[in-house]
Every structure is written in C-alpha cells, then in structure tokens.
Design a protein around this motif. Structure first.
Motif, PDB file in Angstrom:
ATOM      1  N   THR A  11      47.848  39.616  51.288  1.00 28.18           N
ATOM      2  CA  THR A  11      48.579  40.584  50.467  1.00 28.18           C
ATOM      3  C   THR A  11      48.932  39.987  49.105  1.00 28.18           C
ATOM      4  O   THR A  11      48.754  40.637  48.068  1.00 28.18           O
ATOM      5  N   VAL A  12      49.416  38.770  49.089  1.00 20.35           N
ATOM      6  CA  VAL A  12      49.751  38.100  47.828  1.00 20.35           C
ATOM      7  C   VAL A  12      48.499  37.940  46.969  1.00 20.35           C
ATOM      8  O   VAL A  12      48.515  38.192  45.749  1.00 20.35           O
ATOM      9  N   ILE A  14      45.752  39.804  47.001  1.00 17.93           N
ATOM     10  CA  ILE A  14      45.342  41.123  46.512  1.00 17.93           C
ATOM     11  C   ILE A  14      46.258  41.571  45.374  1.00 17.93           C
ATOM     12  O   ILE A  14      45.797  42.120  44.364  1.00 17.93           O
ATOM     13  N   VAL A  15      47.568  41.358  45.524  1.00 17.80           N
ATOM     14  CA  VAL A  15      48.509  41.736  44.466  1.00 17.80           C
ATOM     15  C   VAL A  15      48.198  40.968  43.190  1.00 17.80           C
ATOM     16  O   VAL A  15      48.151  41.546  42.097  1.00 17.80           O
ATOM     17  N   ILE A  16      47.970  39.685  43.284  1.00 19.06           N
ATOM     18  CA  ILE A  16      47.649  38.879  42.090  1.00 19.06           C
ATOM     19  C   ILE A  16      46.335  39.348  41.470  1.00 19.06           C
ATOM     20  O   ILE A  16      46.224  39.500  40.252  1.00 19.06           O
ATOM     21  N   ALA A  19      47.002  43.260  40.265  1.00 11.96           N
ATOM     22  CA  ALA A  19      48.136  43.517  39.384  1.00 11.96           C
ATOM     23  C   ALA A  19      48.189  42.556  38.204  1.00 11.96           C
ATOM     24  O   ALA A  19      48.904  42.802  37.242  1.00 11.96           O
TER      25      ALA A  19
END
Length: 184
Positions: A11-12, A14-16, A19
C-alpha cells in the motif's frame, strides 16, 4: 501478521508511486510541451485574454457569440450535459436558447440558426463555431459597432479556418473577437 506487513508495504509503495512519482513524471513531461503544459494562450498587448482551445462566454451585442456551454465555460468542470435528444429538459433548454437567439437576432427565422449556436459540444468548451454561425451574427455585430456589414462579413471569411484534408470549416470565436476589436 506476515501478510498484514506485506499488504502495508504494498500500500505504501502504491501510494508513493501514484501520489508522488506519477504526478512528478507528468509535470516533467508537461515542461517539454509548448507553454510548459499550461495551454495555448492568446495575448493582446502582452496581456493573456484567453486560451486558443477553450471556449469562453461572450454575450454582449458587439461581440460574436460562441457555442453554449453545458459546463458554464468552466474548464475544470468540462462536460457535456449527458441529456439525449429525446430528453424533455434538454429540448426545453435548446428551445430557450433558440428563443433567446431569435430575440436578439429578429431578422432570422428558426430554420436559419445552425445547430452549433444552440447546442453545447461534448466538452462544453468548444472554442469554435461554424462559419454559418458567425455569418448570421454579422448584422447584430456590425450594427452594435457601427461598421458596415460587408466589412464584418469579410473579417469572418478571413478568420474562417478551412479543413486541411477532411472535416468542416470553423471560426475560433476568441480570435475573431480580437480581430474585430482591431478593426478601425
């Protein structure tokens, strides 16, 4: 517990990726585009007066009017109305536009009005109208500016963009109005 830690790491990541990395990559690519991705602006005397590819509202008698906008000319909310030709609300809206157009152009009949003058484009931001849409406004604009109709008609014809291979001729309303302001 091992699966939860893997999911959190994923998740981290994918967010990085989506985003931070992706927006920065798009910003970098935009810097290579003309005007650094800010659109093709049109300036008069060093002042930006609009964008070449985004329609804007003109509603004064001394200017040519563009297509109606379902998005109220808001580029951030670009959209069509999503109402079909059998929708009663849509038909009432088009009839209201026709009535308004005829009120300001009493020398016309309903059959004289090209559809682009009373219907919004798919984006709601079309900067162009048909040459016919411009030509039916010549009398109103010429009268409001105290110019000869022939002079204004010649300007419309000069500002008409002919298709290079296929398509239809168009007139960019902002460019036409700028040229109109420069007429003596």
């Amino acid at each position: 517990m091992k699966n939860i830690i893997s999911i959190i790491k994923f998740t981290v990541l994918i967010v990085i990726l989506f985003a931070v990395v992706y927006p920065l990559a798009m910003l970098g690519i935009a810097q290579l585009a003309p005007n650094q991705g800010k659109g093709e602006t049109i300036s008069v005397n060093g002042k930006v007066v609009g964008y070449q590819k985004i329609g804007q509202k003109f509603d004064k008698a001394n200017y040519f009017w563009g297509r109606p906008s379902a998005a109220d000319y808001n580029a951030a909310g670009s959209a069509g109305s999503n109402k079909g030709p059998s929708n009663a609300d849509y038909l009432a809206q088009v009839q209201k536009r026709i009535d308004t157009f005829l009120l300001v152009h009493p020398y016309l009949k309903k059959a004289d009005i090209p559809s682009d003058m009373v219907t919004a484009s798919g984006s709601g931001l079309d900067p162009n109208i048909s040459p016919q849409g411009a030509l039916i406004q010549v009398k109103r604009v010429a009268d409001a500016r105290k110019l000869s109709e022939e002079k204004v008609k010649q300007l419309v014809e000069k500002m008409s963009n002919k298709p290079t291979v296929m398509g239809t001729a168009t007139v960019n309303v902002l460019e036409l109005n700028i040229a109109l302001d420069q007429l003596k």
